[in-house]
Design an enzyme around this catalytic site. Structure first.
Site, PDB file in Angstrom:
ATOM      1  N   ASP A  53       0.825  -1.207   0.000  1.00 41.53           N
ATOM      2  CA  ASP A  53       0.000   0.000   0.000  1.00 41.53           C
ATOM      3  C   ASP A  53       0.860   1.259   0.000  1.00 41.53           C
ATOM      4  O   ASP A  53       1.928   1.289   0.624  1.00 41.53           O
ATOM      5  CB  ASP A  53      -0.893   0.033   1.240  1.00 41.53           C
ATOM      6  CG  ASP A  53      -2.325  -0.369   0.932  1.00 41.53           C
ATOM      7  OD1 ASP A  53      -2.752  -0.190  -0.218  1.00 41.53           O
ATOM      8  OD2 ASP A  53      -3.008  -0.855   1.847  1.00 41.53           O
ATOM      9  N   ARG A  65      -1.850  -1.314  -8.510  1.00 40.30           N
ATOM     10  CA  ARG A  65      -3.150  -0.786  -8.090  1.00 40.30           C
ATOM     11  C   ARG A  65      -3.113   0.731  -8.253  1.00 40.30           C
ATOM     12  O   ARG A  65      -2.309   1.417  -7.617  1.00 40.30           O
ATOM     13  CB  ARG A  65      -3.447  -1.135  -6.636  1.00 40.30           C
ATOM     14  CG  ARG A  65      -4.784  -0.522  -6.146  1.00 40.30           C
ATOM     15  CD  ARG A  65      -4.907  -0.625  -4.626  1.00 40.30           C
ATOM     16  NE  ARG A  65      -4.956  -1.997  -4.192  1.00 40.30           N
ATOM     17  CZ  ARG A  65      -4.635  -2.397  -2.964  1.00 40.30           C
ATOM     18  NH1 ARG A  65      -4.212  -1.521  -2.066  1.00 40.30           N
ATOM     19  NH2 ARG A  65      -4.705  -3.670  -2.631  1.00 40.30           N
TER      20      ARG A  65
END
Length: 296
Positions: free
Chosen positions: A123, A174
């Site tokens: 992330d 992502r």
């Protein structure tokens, strides 16, 4: 301005104490943060949805805390089906203490995940961690090519980041709008959206695997059109949305045959996560307020 206020609130212990004790807040948290992660994952997968699971926590201050996060993820892996993904914040694995520590801890999770047919995605966090994020990702990919990474469209260098990753065969990326602040970053929603589309074009044209993280109907349509333009079928990219947000749309995409992955956060350290979701799109304040009222 509201976005800045919400992001500041996400780092305020005083506001956190106020928000955390509200009984209404607990109802909202239950809707957007999994209380029983095993049950939630089972329900989503029965509906044909994929999952990426995040054990909430970040910015650890000592090695023992970082080790605890590793153990939490190893325990989580045993509860997830093959084809799942886990989302990991490197500051939870000790990035603020040492990049090598975060790398070693992430590698441990990657090794155990691979044994179960599960992937890991790193992330993105505050802007001053981005260099470390991409350094760790590049090193991890040498031994674990399936490890993914997040690019935030609000950052001014997001398109360049996407171009480098799109050139790496099979790189899982992502793409999201972003929920932090940074010097020189895009702040107007229209500018962030334009950056998102520019990044999306680069990723769809590349040799990697795009993971389109948005709830915006217009961006979902653009992603679909770009996939067709570049000859990508549903196996060559996926959509990602947050648990509790637009569940009907998630199921609609899955029924169409798209790979639709739900980001499932769980754990007690939910406050910063929830506040950043509001800051990411301040109009969500009304959305969350309706949730409070409807469950009051």
């Amino acid at each position: 301005m509201l976005r800045q206020v919400l992001l500041a609130a996400s780092r305020s212990e005083r506001v956190e104490r106020f928000v955390s004790v509200s009984p209404l807040t607990k109802d909202v948290v239950r809707r957007y943060v999994a209380q029983d992660v095993g049950a939630v994952v089972s329900e989503l997968t029965r509906d044909g949805l994929l999952v990426t699971v995040d054990h909430l926590g970040e910015e650890v201050t000592d090695r023992a805390q970082a080790e605890g996060e590793v153990h939490a993820y190893l325990a989580l892996l045993a509860r997830l089906p093959e084809g799942s993904d886990v989302s990991v914040k490197l500051t939870a694995l000790g990035l603020r203490l040492s990049e090598q520590l975060a790398l070693d801890n992430a590698a441990t999770i990657c090794e155990h995940a691979a044994l179960r047919g599960i992937t890991l995605t790193l992330d993105a966090e505050e802007h001053d961690t981005i260099a470390g994020l991409h350094s760790v990702h590049a090193t991890l990919r040498k031994e674990h090519p399936s490890v993914g990474v997040v690019v935030q469209a609000y950052l001014p260098d997001s398109q360049e980041r996407c171009a480098r990753l799109a050139a790496a065969e099979g790189a899982r990326v992502r793409l999201c709008k972003g929920a932090y602040t940074a010097p020189g970053a895009h702040t107007a929603q229209a500018d962030i959206d334009r950056s998102f589309v520019r990044c999306l074009k680069v990723l769809m044209a590349g040799s990697g695997y795009p993971m389109v993280a948005t709830h915006d109907p217009r961006l979902v349509e653009i992603a679909s059109a770009l996939a067709v333009l570049h000859g990508r079928d549903f196996s060559a990219y996926e959509y990602q949305m947050l648990y509790g947000v637009r569940p009907a749309e998630q199921q609609r995409l899955a029924r169409l045959g798209a790979q639709m992955r739900v980001y499932v956060p769980y754990g007690d350290d939910w406050y910063a996560y929830l506040m950043r979701r509001l800051a990411e799109r301040p109009r969500n304040l009304a959305f969350f307020a309706r949730s409070l009222l409807s469950r009051g």
